[in-house]
Scaffold this active site. Structure first.
Site, PDB file in Angstrom:
ATOM      1  N   HIS A  66      -3.113   0.318  -3.455  1.00  0.00           N
ATOM      2  CA  HIS A  66      -3.891   0.962  -2.405  1.00  0.00           C
ATOM      3  C   HIS A  66      -4.172  -0.042  -1.283  1.00  0.00           C
ATOM      4  O   HIS A  66      -3.720  -1.187  -1.337  1.00  0.00           O
ATOM      5  CB  HIS A  66      -5.170   1.509  -3.015  1.00  0.00           C
ATOM      6  CG  HIS A  66      -4.914   2.361  -4.221  1.00  0.00           C
ATOM      7  ND1 HIS A  66      -4.778   3.730  -4.170  1.00  0.00           N
ATOM      8  CD2 HIS A  66      -4.712   2.021  -5.537  1.00  0.00           C
ATOM      9  CE1 HIS A  66      -4.531   4.204  -5.386  1.00  0.00           C
ATOM     10  NE2 HIS A  66      -4.484   3.189  -6.230  1.00  0.00           N
ATOM     11  N   ARG A  68       0.857  -1.186   0.000  1.00  0.00           N
ATOM     12  CA  ARG A  68       0.000   0.000   0.000  1.00  0.00           C
ATOM     13  C   ARG A  68       0.891   1.233   0.000  1.00  0.00           C
ATOM     14  O   ARG A  68       2.001   1.221   0.531  1.00  0.00           O
ATOM     15  CB  ARG A  68      -0.892   0.022   1.235  1.00  0.00           C
ATOM     16  CG  ARG A  68      -1.880   1.192   1.202  1.00  0.00           C
ATOM     17  CD  ARG A  68      -2.540   1.486   2.535  1.00  0.00           C
ATOM     18  NE  ARG A  68      -3.391   2.669   2.408  1.00  0.00           N
ATOM     19  CZ  ARG A  68      -4.030   3.250   3.405  1.00  0.00           C
ATOM     20  NH1 ARG A  68      -3.919   2.774   4.620  1.00  0.00           N
ATOM     21  NH2 ARG A  68      -4.777   4.319   3.191  1.00  0.00           N
ATOM     22  N   HIS A  69       0.388   2.313  -0.560  1.00  0.00           N
ATOM     23  CA  HIS A  69       1.142   3.568  -0.575  1.00  0.00           C
ATOM     24  C   HIS A  69       1.350   4.123   0.831  1.00  0.00           C
ATOM     25  O   HIS A  69       0.709   3.688   1.797  1.00  0.00           O
ATOM     26  CB  HIS A  69       0.434   4.608  -1.443  1.00  0.00           C
ATOM     27  CG  HIS A  69      -0.954   4.941  -0.945  1.00  0.00           C
ATOM     28  ND1 HIS A  69      -1.192   5.745   0.146  1.00  0.00           N
ATOM     29  CD2 HIS A  69      -2.174   4.571  -1.395  1.00  0.00           C
ATOM     30  CE1 HIS A  69      -2.479   5.858   0.351  1.00  0.00           C
ATOM     31  NE2 HIS A  69      -3.110   5.146  -0.582  1.00  0.00           N
TER      32      HIS A  69
END
Length: 697
Positions: free
Chosen positions: A628, A443-444
């Site tokens: 995400h 995930r970012h």
């Protein structure tokens, strides 16, 4: 020497009078109608004029403000100290391992008087009566309570012995008799109301018998640990109950709570992220608020939005499911009085206790508004309070799921040994890579908009020049078409977010995990995360990033329009190593259906993952996918044999996936894929420890 003031014979009567005005009288002088003033004082527990007036102003759009909707009151006996801590630990463990059951919805308690309705004008009288009754019964109360465990296939709790229970029942009956004339009883007479309020009475006859003879009712007083759980959870819960010591020291408090009747039939959820309405039917959300929502609507929502009512404002509107998280209903109650009665060191003084206890739930609307994360940052950093855009990947929750048996570590070690040390040739690797294939999904990192709210309005001048307002903001921003407005739906990382990504890369390098293929969502925050992970590994300059729009998050979160991402040229000009020759599996022009179902979203990401596996099969090695929060699940769920989750299940999962969390799947010699332990998570004060095993369920 000063002269002595002469006595005044005729002081101004109004000045003396104002010193003795009640809060209600002051609110009436301020112009509030009596019924509204009484409602505000009851809702805030009579904690002062300022709080009551704040409540009235916050509820200006509350459609029930002028309706006759009396609050419901309840009397509990609650433990504090070591026993309460053990019970709380038990609930946290059971929630993590077995999920929600009925006991998680309330504070630890023994019910003395069940819910009854009473008019707002009676609030202070109910509190005063409780203090008087407790004071009169205090000499006969035991110095401590003796509790015993009771476990059945559908219930677990602690039961009080009959002798001590009789004394507490006497306290409850005495209180009910004192305040029964203030009940909103409808067609019930006094004894019928009493039977309904005393949980250990099974009917009017039994209530009358107890009140006239003083003999104990047959139903024992108890403190519930778990109920309404599936049979499959019995063994796990039983083992956790064994860790609770019912004779642990405790100070017991008699507490009078009240609740808004709109809670009845609804679940209470706490707000995780602020939201400014974009449409008239949407509900404004502030961090620290609670919302009342229908439980069945969470699972049946077609687009991730449900209708809810704000505890803070009383307003009703639609809100995104992934902005909230279920919490105990009692978190939204008003605590009117807590009186230590058993186990306290100063029994002659009703307000002393031998253990520090959790403070009552804060009802300060000003504190809630000022201390909410979004408002705090906006006030201190940006000078105004506002949140932005409907944005959707969620960091967060504090829960960790049950850990099932893992594959044999010895077998995994053999596979890891093969995949960690491929043969190198030249600047990168010689293909094909030997050993089993592996996919790492990340995930970012921390994003600017979720951290600083409406940052664009305060960081850009009239001609579009950027100036950062906090050291955690980017020092500079990349040049892009449509700036600054194009940053609204495609925001950058904070400096902490960049650091998080670098730490993940460094951890992969320390584990001797090498990456051979890189694919990334087109969102700027994902590209930045991907680049910094590669920097942490030490291969950023030699490993070009393949931008894959198919890895973008759920389109249903973008009803008001898709982001305009930076072009490959813009990303390259910004210093990112981008592969311009990559042909995306799903082009950005194809991402138009903002009515995409959750099942379709899983299907899209599964297609992308499986296609990447197929196209890299001849080369082998490790694939890095950066996307995400949901990507960790949507790209692996069906690959390991699972079925797509519902929208409610998915939004529950992503709340448990903080920034820069990772998941990993490994291909076994049989050709099957399974989830394996990824690199260590990146935790901080604002988010709990991430447990990758939540993806196994």
């Amino acid at each position: 020497m000063m002269a002595t003031l002469p006595p005044r014979k005729n002081p101004t009567p109004t000045k003396i009078l104002r010193q003795h005005l009640t809060p209600l009288q002051i609110l009436l002088q301020m112009g509030f109608p009596k019924h509204r003033a009484e409602k505000a004082l009851a809702a805030t527990g009579h904690r002062g004029i300022q709080l009551a007036s704040d409540w009235l102003l916050a509820h200006v759009n509350d459609t029930t403000l002028d309706l006759d909707c009396p609050r419901e009151y309840v009397v509990y006996l609650c433990p504090t100290g070591p026993l309460q801590e053990q019970i709380q630990n038990f609930w946290e463990e059971s929630l993590q391992k077995c999920g929600w059951n009925g006991a998680h919805n309330l504070v630890p308690h023994i019910t003395l008087c069940s819910f009854f309705k009473s008019g707002d004008e009676n609030c202070e009288a109910l509190v005063a009566a409780l203090k008087d009754v407790v004071h009169s019964i205090m000499p006969s109360l035991p110095t401590n309570l003796t509790l015993d465990k009771y476990i059945s296939p559908n219930y677990m709790g602690l039961f009080l012995n009959d002798q001590q229970a009789d004394i507490l029942k006497k306290l409850a009956v005495t209180y009910v008799k004192e305040v029964a004339h203030m009940f909103e009883a409808g067609c019930y007479d006094k004894l019928e109301v009493m039977a309904a309020c005393l949980p250990w009475c099974t009917g009017t006859t039994l209530a009358q018998e107890y009140c006239t003879t003083g003999e104990a009712a047959t139903k024992a007083l108890h403190l519930t640990l778990a109920y309404q759980f599936p049979p499959s959870h019995f063994s796990c819960l039983e083992s956790l109950v064994d860790l609770v010591e019912p004779r642990a020291p405790s100070v017991w408090e008699v507490r009078l709570y009240s609740r808004d009747t709109r809670i009845i039939g609804n679940e209470v959820h706490k707000v995780l992220y602020s939201h400014v309405p974009r449409d008239p039917d949407e509900l404004e959300l502030l961090i620290g608020d609670f919302v009342y929502v229908k439980g069945d609507s969470l699972a049946s929502s077609p687009d991730g939005w449900i209708e809810g009512t704000s505890w803070l404002t009383g307003s009703t509107g639609f809100l995104p499911i992934n902005y909230i998280e279920r919490t105990a209903e009692s978190d939204s109650w008003t605590l009117h009085r807590a009186i230590p009665v058993i186990g306290s060191t100063g029994r002659e003084g009703l307000e002393t206790a031998s253990f520090p206890r959790r403070p009552p739930i804060s009802l300060s609307l000003l504190n809630l508004l000022e201390n909410s994360e979004g408002s705090r940052r906006s006030t201190e950093v940006l000078s105004e309070s506002s949140s932005i855009d409907r944005l959707h990947s969620r960091q967060a929750s504090l829960e960790v799921a049950h850990s099932p048996p893992l594959p044999q570590q010895e077998a995994l070690d053999v596979l890891y040994a093969k995949v960690k040390k491929p043969k190198k040739e030249g600047p990168l690797y010689k293909f094909p890579i030997e050993g089993p294939r592996k996919i790492i999904i990340a995930r970012h990192g921390e994003r600017v908009d979720f951290t600083f709210g409406d940052w664009i309005r305060f960081c850009f001048d009239e001609i579009g020049n950027y100036q950062r307002r906090d050291l955690n903001m980017p020092e500079t921003l990349p040049h892009r078409k449509g700036a600054p407005h194009s940053f609204y739906k495609d925001c950058p990382l904070t400096n902490i977010g960049l650091l998080q990504a670098t730490l993940v890369g460094q951890a992969m390098k320390a584990n001797e995990t090498e990456v051979h293929h890189v694919f990334c969502s087109p969102s700027l925050r994902c590209v930045q995360t991907c680049s910094n992970i590669l920097k942490g590994i030490g291969v950023a300059e030699a490993m070009p990033i393949n931008i894959e729009p198919g890895l973008f998050e759920w389109l249903a979160w973008y009803h008001d329009g898709m982001p305009v991402w930076m072009t490959l040229d813009e990303l390259t000009d910004a210093g990112f190593n981008i592969n311009h020759n990559y042909d995306p599996l799903i082009r950005k022009e194809e991402l138009k259906d903002t009515h995409e179902s959750c099942e379709q979203y899983y299907g899209r990401n599964t297609y992308v993952t499986q296609s990447i596996i197929n196209t890299t099969q001849s080369q082998g090695g490790t694939v890095l996918l950066v996307g995400h929060a949901a990507t960790l699940d949507t790209c692996t769920r069906q690959l390991v044999g699972g079925t797509p989750r519902s929208a409610h299940e998915m939004t529950t999962i992503i709340k448990k996936i903080p920034y820069c969390s990772t998941s990993a799947v490994l291909e076994w010699p049989s050709g099957h894929w399974s989830l394996v332990q990824p690199v260590l998570p990146v935790s901080n004060t604002g988010q709990a420890h991430y447990d990758w095993r939540i993806l196994l369920y």
